[in-house]
Design a protein around this motif. Structure first.
Motif, PDB file in Angstrom:
ATOM      1  N   ILE A   3      65.477  -9.813  31.151  1.00 44.73           N
ATOM      2  CA  ILE A   3      66.247  -8.955  30.511  1.00 44.73           C
ATOM      3  C   ILE A   3      64.992  -9.313  29.114  1.00 44.73           C
ATOM      4  O   ILE A   3      64.603  -9.773  27.882  1.00 44.73           O
ATOM      5  CB  ILE A   3      67.368  -9.973  29.586  1.00 44.73           C
ATOM      6  N   LEU A   4      64.831  -7.609  28.163  1.00 40.74           N
ATOM      7  CA  LEU A   4      64.759  -7.220  26.911  1.00 40.74           C
ATOM      8  C   LEU A   4      65.851  -6.640  25.638  1.00 40.74           C
ATOM      9  O   LEU A   4      66.168  -6.452  26.120  1.00 40.74           O
ATOM     10  CB  LEU A   4      63.538  -6.537  27.088  1.00 40.74           C
ATOM     11  N   ILE A   5      66.064  -7.424  25.159  1.00 32.12           N
ATOM     12  CA  ILE A   5      66.217  -7.104  23.709  1.00 32.12           C
ATOM     13  C   ILE A   5      66.449  -6.595  22.706  1.00 32.12           C
ATOM     14  O   ILE A   5      65.513  -7.274  21.928  1.00 32.12           O
ATOM     15  CB  ILE A   5      67.654  -8.237  23.209  1.00 32.12           C
ATOM     16  N   LEU A   6      66.409  -5.072  21.990  1.00 34.44           N
ATOM     17  CA  LEU A   6      65.885  -5.182  20.931  1.00 34.44           C
ATOM     18  C   LEU A   6      66.827  -5.324  20.115  1.00 34.44           C
ATOM     19  O   LEU A   6      67.832  -4.839  20.032  1.00 34.44           O
ATOM     20  CB  LEU A   6      64.932  -3.547  20.986  1.00 34.44           C
ATOM     21  N   LEU A  36      63.341 -11.703  23.445  1.00 27.14           N
ATOM     22  CA  LEU A  36      64.602 -11.302  22.453  1.00 27.14           C
ATOM     23  C   LEU A  36      63.354 -10.764  21.420  1.00 27.14           C
ATOM     24  O   LEU A  36      62.485 -11.348  20.470  1.00 27.14           O
ATOM     25  CB  LEU A  36      64.628 -12.265  21.298  1.00 27.14           C
ATOM     26  N   HIS A  37      63.518  -9.246  20.579  1.00 29.35           N
ATOM     27  CA  HIS A  37      63.593  -8.612  19.871  1.00 29.35           C
ATOM     28  C   HIS A  37      63.912  -8.274  18.177  1.00 29.35           C
ATOM     29  O   HIS A  37      64.801  -7.614  18.860  1.00 29.35           O
ATOM     30  CB  HIS A  37      62.350  -7.751  20.285  1.00 29.35           C
ATOM     31  N   ASP A  38      62.768  -8.680  17.631  1.00 34.24           N
ATOM     32  CA  ASP A  38      63.877  -8.075  16.041  1.00 34.24           C
ATOM     33  C   ASP A  38      62.262  -7.502  15.148  1.00 34.24           C
ATOM     34  O   ASP A  38      61.235  -8.327  15.387  1.00 34.24           O
ATOM     35  CB  ASP A  38      64.751  -8.945  15.678  1.00 34.24           C
ATOM     36  N   VAL A  39      62.857  -7.142  13.853  1.00 34.09           N
ATOM     37  CA  VAL A  39      61.835  -7.031  13.080  1.00 34.09           C
ATOM     38  C   VAL A  39      61.608  -8.360  12.137  1.00 34.09           C
ATOM     39  O   VAL A  39      61.009  -8.645  11.692  1.00 34.09           O
ATOM     40  CB  VAL A  39      61.822  -6.025  11.893  1.00 34.09           C
ATOM     41  N   VAL A  51      62.709 -18.019  27.663  1.00 36.86           N
ATOM     42  CA  VAL A  51      62.915 -17.163  26.688  1.00 36.86           C
ATOM     43  C   VAL A  51      61.475 -17.393  25.590  1.00 36.86           C
ATOM     44  O   VAL A  51      61.186 -17.718  25.187  1.00 36.86           O
ATOM     45  CB  VAL A  51      62.972 -17.893  25.308  1.00 36.86           C
ATOM     46  N   GLU A  52      61.554 -15.979  25.148  1.00 45.39           N
ATOM     47  CA  GLU A  52      60.171 -15.470  24.112  1.00 45.39           C
ATOM     48  C   GLU A  52      60.830 -14.655  23.169  1.00 45.39           C
ATOM     49  O   GLU A  52      61.840 -13.709  23.112  1.00 45.39           O
ATOM     50  CB  GLU A  52      59.555 -14.884  25.221  1.00 45.39           C
ATOM     51  N   THR A  53      60.783 -14.900  21.796  1.00 45.51           N
ATOM     52  CA  THR A  53      60.977 -14.661  20.842  1.00 45.51           C
ATOM     53  C   THR A  53      59.842 -13.491  20.530  1.00 45.51           C
ATOM     54  O   THR A  53      58.505 -14.209  20.402  1.00 45.51           O
ATOM     55  CB  THR A  53      61.351 -14.861  20.253  1.00 45.51           C
ATOM     56  N   LEU A  54      60.013 -11.935  19.582  1.00 44.11           N
ATOM     57  CA  LEU A  54      59.027 -11.300  19.415  1.00 44.11           C
ATOM     58  C   LEU A  54      58.939 -10.858  18.097  1.00 44.11           C
ATOM     59  O   LEU A  54      60.690  -9.964  18.037  1.00 44.11           O
ATOM     60  CB  LEU A  54      59.171 -10.105  20.065  1.00 44.11           C
TER      61      LEU A  54
END
Lengths: 326, 326
Positions: A3-6, A36-39, A51-54
């Motif tokens: 799963i990818l969350i932007l 988990l992605h965000d700016v 879990v990866e955070t980007l």
């Protein structure tokens, strides 16, 4: 499944992450990996799975490709510049909300090789613009009165077209105003809908800037997560090419919100609300939808609360540990 | 005044040019300069005023700026990749129909300095997708079933947003099927609506590929030009933020088209129509709108023909010199 969350660092993104971590599965399939992605750096939860955070700006060409390279099965696209900022900074709003969305959708398309993830896109009731019918039905046209609303409507069109062409399996869900928002008061014109409940429950005084006969539609943060989970797992064979829809909500006047607070918490809490009309906010709110007839989403199994009492009780359960302390 | 036409080499662009040259003025102001732009060289008409023809791909960054550098007072944006090609070549369709439109609108915005031209954008009834109500009203939602329709709908949203923000004074007009199209038969699925009239009037046999109870909406090329002229000159103070609208049209069945041909030309012409059902075309046509309730455009003074007889007579007047020769 992956799963990818932007937009994972936002309020709804955080709550969706918590829910996925708590469940450990989605639609009957165990979660093997969550990105988990965000700016800004999203919080990394403790999980039994990877879990990866980007952190990146997905509107920079080439960034979206990196996000989908691992071929996530479900992509939650919650990333956006909010209404006020998109209105203040036209270029930034179109860059993030339109170009970013398009780069993401194109990156998915260009993976090719049979890759066809479920894409859940959060749109907004800002796609609608006054004047409205008493209740906005599923076939009412989109005439946004903000650049944010125009960008969300364009994202909806792109999502529907790319789904029709089979590049992915997309659903766009128009979130109503999310209430009661946890955390500090913010400057959003809609902030008072939450703060007139939240501040009294937290022992603070609050100003109501509009007349009590103002009507608006709400769903809890818990419902927002339920909408996303349901959109990620429902059978899209039932949906056809009309991929975007308004979510259910509870339509109440401010007076009814206050009556619900009185029933759930008591007169002592209601007394913390002070009525001071603000013509600027009144004028903004006048252009907002009051009520939706979201029967299509309901027929597809999307569920919101049935009353504003329920919305207040969810805030007390999820944010205050289930009890009133003030 | 100065006028710019994008898409000047197309059928509607050529007829609009002819009309502007014949009139010599627009909205009571003399035309001082006309710029004709297309991706292929537009024909240069003989005029008493200055005419420039420009050939470029306006979806290449920097090209749109050149087109608006002379600060035209009125911009007709008719340039588009048509439906079939936009469906066959996704990248090209989005590049011309979405990016090109956005580059043009941004180029206008970035002129600044109080520059606020009238922009007339030709949209299409392809923004609508089945299933439809019996008559599609002004508030029916946009659910295109082609990439072309999605791109036009996105252009409409951008036009409305940029007009709301005051970057220009835009109007989007959704053209119905233009009938009777002059010239040779083409491969468009909608081609038979014109060819069953045009070919018999030109002494040729023609095949009707659908049942005679198929209903569709039409306006003549002359009406298309009238719509554009009216959109360029009407008082936008009456319009408000809802800048896109469906144009009036004549809704008839194919049987009614044929009856009109019988009345206007005679049985000898009708006998040139041969009925051979084509399941492929029948299936495409099934997804098309049949009728519009375009009362908003009508209330703003847009006028189409009142009957299909009138549409046939316009073809005879404008394309056959006013007389039947075959």
């Amino acid at each position: 499944m992956q799963i990818l969350i932007l937009g994972a660092a936002g309020m709804v993104g955080r709550k969706l992450t918590e829910r996925l971590v708590a469940d450990g599965h989605l639609g009957g399939r165990a979660i093997a990996r969550l990105v988990l992605h965000d700016v800004v750096e999203p919080q990394r939860p403790d999980t039994p799975f990877s879990v990866e955070t980007l952190t990146s700006d997905f509107s920079i060409p080439g960034e979206a490709e990196k996000l989908v390279a691992g071929r996530p099965d479900v992509i939650f696209h919650l990333a956006a510049i909010v209404s006020g900022e998109a209105e203040a900074d036209l270029d930034k709003g179109y860059r993030i909300n339109l170009d970013g969305t398009r780069f993401l959708f194109d990156a998915i398309r260009l993976v090719g090789d049979g890759y066809q993830p479920r894409v859940v896109f959060t749109s907004s009731i800002a796609v609608f613009g006054a004047p409205f019918p008493d209740a906005i039905g599923d076939e009412f046209f989109l005439t946004p009165l903000t650049s944010y609303g125009a960008q969300k409507a364009m994202g909806e069109l792109l999502l529907a077209d790319y789904s029709r062409r089979g590049f992915f399996d997309g659903i766009g869900i128009r979130l109503p105003t999310i209430c009661v928002r946890p955390g500090k008061p913010n400057k959003a014109a809609s902030g008072f809908f939450s703060s007139i409940i939240r501040e009294p429950l937290n022992g603070q005084e609050v100003v109501l800037p509009v007349p009590v006969d103002v009507r608006h539609s709400h769903a809890s943060p818990r419902s927002a997560v339920n909408f996303l989970m349901h959109a990620a797992t429902l059978d899209t064979a039932e949906i056809g090419p009309r991929r975007n829809m308004t979510m259910p909500s509870v339509s109440v006047t401010v007076a009814e919100q206050i009556e619900a607070l009185r029933r759930v918490a008591g007169e002592r809490y209601v007394a913390r609300i002070h009525h001071e009309l603000d013509p600027y906010i009144m004028r903004i709110v006048e252009g907002w939808p009051r009520r939706f007839d979201a029967r299509r989403a309901e027929s597809l199994g999307f569920r919101a609360e049935q009353s504003f009492d329920e919305i207040i009780n969810i805030y007390i359960e999820d944010e205050l540990g289930g009890a009133l302390a003030h």
